[in-house]
Design a protein around this motif. Structure first.
Motif, mmCIF file in Angstrom:
data_model
loop_
_atom_site.group_PDB
_atom_site.id
_atom_site.type_symbol
_atom_site.label_atom_id
_atom_site.label_comp_id
_atom_site.label_asym_id
_atom_site.label_seq_id
_atom_site.Cartn_x
_atom_site.Cartn_y
_atom_site.Cartn_z
ATOM 1 N N GLY A 70 -9.956 4.694 10.063
ATOM 2 C CA GLY A 70 -10.323 3.833 8.263
ATOM 3 C C GLY A 70 -8.254 3.947 7.965
ATOM 4 O O GLY A 70 -8.088 5.411 7.529
ATOM 5 N N LEU B 89 -16.152 1.781 11.499
ATOM 6 C CA LEU B 89 -16.480 3.371 11.812
ATOM 7 C C LEU B 89 -17.595 2.926 11.734
ATOM 8 O O LEU B 89 -18.001 3.662 12.247
ATOM 9 N N ASP C 184 -9.061 0.540 11.963
ATOM 10 C CA ASP C 184 -9.491 0.136 11.061
ATOM 11 C C ASP C 184 -9.533 -1.643 10.968
ATOM 12 O O ASP C 184 -9.711 -1.867 12.223
ATOM 13 N N TYR D 191 0.061 13.338 0.811
ATOM 14 C CA TYR D 191 -0.670 13.203 2.669
ATOM 15 C C TYR D 191 -0.221 15.134 2.836
ATOM 16 O O TYR D 191 -0.868 14.586 4.247
ATOM 17 N N TYR E 197 0.808 -0.713 0.246
ATOM 18 C CA TYR E 197 0.241 -0.101 -0.063
ATOM 19 C C TYR E 197 0.676 0.931 -0.277
ATOM 20 O O TYR E 197 0.686 2.125 -0.590
HETATM 21 C C1 SAM Z 1 -8.339 3.783 1.122
HETATM 22 S S1 SAM Z 1 -7.736 3.754 2.617
HETATM 23 C C2 SAM Z 1 -7.343 4.551 2.944
HETATM 24 C C3 SAM Z 1 -6.292 4.530 4.576
HETATM 25 C C4 SAM Z 1 -5.485 5.102 5.233
HETATM 26 N N1 SAM Z 1 -6.670 6.225 6.084
HETATM 27 C C5 SAM Z 1 -5.160 6.363 4.476
HETATM 28 O O1 SAM Z 1 -4.503 7.882 4.185
HETATM 29 O O2 SAM Z 1 -3.861 6.037 3.504
HETATM 30 C C6 SAM Z 1 -9.206 3.030 3.151
HETATM 31 C C7 SAM Z 1 -9.277 2.307 4.314
HETATM 32 O O3 SAM Z 1 -10.817 1.966 5.093
HETATM 33 C C8 SAM Z 1 -10.547 0.855 5.881
HETATM 34 N N2 SAM Z 1 -12.081 0.671 6.205
HETATM 35 C C9 SAM Z 1 -12.830 -0.019 5.069
HETATM 36 N N3 SAM Z 1 -13.526 0.142 5.459
HETATM 37 C C10 SAM Z 1 -13.876 0.470 6.907
HETATM 38 C C11 SAM Z 1 -15.151 -0.104 8.001
HETATM 39 N N4 SAM Z 1 -16.860 -0.633 7.642
HETATM 40 N N5 SAM Z 1 -14.405 0.136 9.280
HETATM 41 C C12 SAM Z 1 -13.262 0.859 9.402
HETATM 42 N N6 SAM Z 1 -11.946 1.050 8.272
HETATM 43 C C13 SAM Z 1 -12.393 0.281 6.997
HETATM 44 C C14 SAM Z 1 -9.885 0.093 5.038
HETATM 45 O O4 SAM Z 1 -9.398 -0.945 5.407
HETATM 46 C C15 SAM Z 1 -9.099 0.525 4.609
HETATM 47 O O5 SAM Z 1 -7.808 0.978 5.190
#
Ligand code: SAM
Length: 259
Positions: free
Chosen positions: A47, A91, A68, A23, A14
């Motif tokens: 997340g 979330l 997350d 960022y 990632y």
């Molecule tokens: C595009 S990534 C962004 C990660 C981080 N915020 C970043 O800026 O790199 C989306 C993140 O949302 C998390 N995610 C998706 N659905 C979720 C949920 N229902 N509860 C918690 N995390 C969730 C995913 O596991 C992933 O790590």
């Protein structure tokens, strides 16, 4: 029932894949919003993924908490960034109640929620996690982002030591974008994101008991237009005239730093 970890094969790739992502913008805005928080405050990155933002904030002395749904993303965060305070949580059911002064949910994590009721539940859970004076900063991508940059495209990217193969399709009826990423070492991920109308999100924020301070185009920090690809939402449980004055100063600071 345990959900499959959609990032299982992607997590360790990632950070290099997202190397081009700005960022710094999220860092500048998040740190500026801390003006609303007391001297000693709790920041939660919901997340948080591999903890990139948390790592940047740690460098200015913050000890942010991260949650997350993906254990593999959190494992990668630990491996890359050391002993961050992390937990698996959804979330829609954050394990906090009136404790968080500043809550961030960025890089379109909200779009990963595929049903309207999931978004409403997540905003309710975020609102409940916040202290009475707490502040929420989340962002979403718009349909313009998906149709302009991803839909119908098949492409490859070179990364240090590996190559990725991408395929993205957007369904305008379901408003769901599906992007598959294959890594030449064999890993594969399917990223599903739903696009929500801004009016739905604004209403969901209000339904969750919060008031909006701002809904801005992430590229200009001005009201969104039909060209907007990402939108920043900033909300508080209660917005007073003093909050509005303070937010005006924060906005000027952000505009000076970023735009
Ligand atoms: C595009 S990534 C962004 C990660 C981080 N915020 C970043 O800026 O790199 C989306 C993140 O949302 C998390 N995610 C998706 N659905 C979720 C949920 N229902 N509860 C918690 N995390 C969730 C995913 O596991 C992933 O790590």
């Amino acid at each position: 029932m345990k959900q499959p970890d959609g990032f299982a094969d992607l997590a360790r790739y990632y950070d290099p894949i997202m190397d081009h992502v700005d960022y710094d913008r999220w860092f500048v805005i998040t740190s500026a919003l801390a003006e609303f928080a007391p001297d000693e405050f709790t920041h939660l990155d919901a997340g948080c993924g591999t903890g990139v933002l948390m790592g940047m904030l740690r460098r200015i002395g913050w000890n942010s908490l991260g949650v997350d749904l993906s254990l593999s993303m959190l494992r990668t965060a630990r491996k890359r960034r050391g002993d961050l305070p992390l937990a698996v949580a959804d979330l829609r059911a954050l394990p906090f109640h009136r404790e968080v002064h500043l809550l961030t949910c960025l890089f379109d994590s909200m779009n990963f929620l595929l049903r309207e009721e999931d978004v409403e539940q997540a905003l309710y859970s975020m609102s409940s996690a916040l202290t009475g004076d707490g502040i929420l900063y989340f962002d979403v991508v718009t349909e313009r982002m998906v149709t302009e940059h991803f839909d119908g495209r098949d492409w490859e990217e070179d990364n240090p030591g590996f190559r990725t193969y991408w395929k993205s399709r957007y369904n305008r009826i379901s408003s769901i974008s599906e992007t598959s990423v294959r890594i030449n070492t064999g890993g594969m991920a399917m990223i599903r994101e739903r696009i929500y109308p801004l009016s739905f999100l604004e209403e969901a924020v209000h339904k969750a008991g919060m008031a909006l301070l701002a809904v801005y185009d992430a590229d200009t920090w001005k009201p969104p237009t039909k060209r907007t690809t990402r939108v920043d939402f900033i909300a508080k449980r209660v917005v007073t005239a003093a909050d509005e004055r303070q937010f005006k100063e924060i906005r000027e600071h952000v505009l000076r730093c970023l735009y």
